[in-house]
Design an enzyme around this catalytic site. Sequence first.
Site, mmCIF file in Angstrom:
data_model
loop_
_atom_site.group_PDB
_atom_site.id
_atom_site.type_symbol
_atom_site.label_atom_id
_atom_site.label_comp_id
_atom_site.label_asym_id
_atom_site.label_seq_id
_atom_site.Cartn_x
_atom_site.Cartn_y
_atom_site.Cartn_z
ATOM 1 N N SER A 38 0.837 -1.202 0.000
ATOM 2 C CA SER A 38 0.000 0.000 0.000
ATOM 3 C C SER A 38 0.871 1.251 0.000
ATOM 4 O O SER A 38 1.630 1.466 -0.939
ATOM 5 C CB SER A 38 -0.953 -0.042 1.198
ATOM 6 O OG SER A 38 -1.989 0.899 1.043
ATOM 7 N N ASP A 182 -6.097 -3.446 -2.320
ATOM 8 C CA ASP A 182 -4.990 -3.118 -1.423
ATOM 9 C C ASP A 182 -4.233 -4.368 -0.953
ATOM 10 O O ASP A 182 -4.832 -5.334 -0.492
ATOM 11 C CB ASP A 182 -5.556 -2.378 -0.210
ATOM 12 C CG ASP A 182 -4.499 -1.675 0.615
ATOM 13 O OD1 ASP A 182 -3.541 -2.333 1.036
ATOM 14 O OD2 ASP A 182 -4.651 -0.458 0.842
#
Length: 301
Positions: A38, A182
């Site tokens: 991320s 993510d």
Amino acid sequence: MRALVISGGGSKGAFAGGVAQYLMQEKKHQYDLLLGTSTGSLLIPHLALGNIDKIYDIYTNVNMEKIFSVNPFVIKQKNEVDIVTINHFNVIKQFFKGKRTFGESQNLKKYIKQNFSLSEFNQLKSSNCNIVITVTNLSKNTVEYKCIRDFEYDEFCDWIWISCNYIPFMSLVTKNECEYGDGGFSSLVPIREAIKRGATEIDVIVLETETQTAPRIIGKNPFSLMLDLFQVLLDQVEKSDITIGKLAAKNKDVKLNLYYTPIKLTDNALIFNKKQMRNWWHDGYEYAQNKSEVMSENKLP
């Protein structure tokens, strides 16, 4: 082989940048392998190039408009505290369009390409330094690790972007007939992957406190409650990743240097406040400096 691992954490990535700056510039740590999840995936290409000033400018000048093409949040301030509420207009518009997410993050995709050039990509790809991005394959319910050596520029930029897409608040991406989001949903702190790739010493930046120091304040509306629930789940993923990583490190005789945030930075890492992120960067630098001094004192006879 020395590796740097940076966890997910949204806007808290600014703190990780400060820690990495100290380790690289003052401690002279040179990394053969960098893994990011991320926000970590945004940092590591620039860190690998040694572009500390550039990534500092990127992180301390980013705002909500540079992340969201459709922003699902409304940020209000009450007593100098950010209060997050739902942007009803944008969310309803998403539903009418048949979208499955509350917001979209196409602006972040553009921002990544604006700040990570083709020449920089080629420089990294031809270097001895390996860059690995963590993404979650939702269709197959599994983690995938995307190495810079396996892709061309546009596709690798896509993987960086995908690694950051905190669904359902950001874009859900279809790629290779699978849907991705993510990387933190499956591997928030990819220590074990660094060990599998041959790391013998790893600096790990975890964008959470080591222990929860105060009870969590639970959201007072369904939208903020959902954010809090997601954070609880990610906290469990983080703890699991670190526990597994420590066991793998012990079995392989790998040295782990863990850097946690000393205090809770924010209740919502999807708020990108330039002033706040600038402060976090400097806090990260000072924290790494203080931790290094303590470690040095402990080594003295």
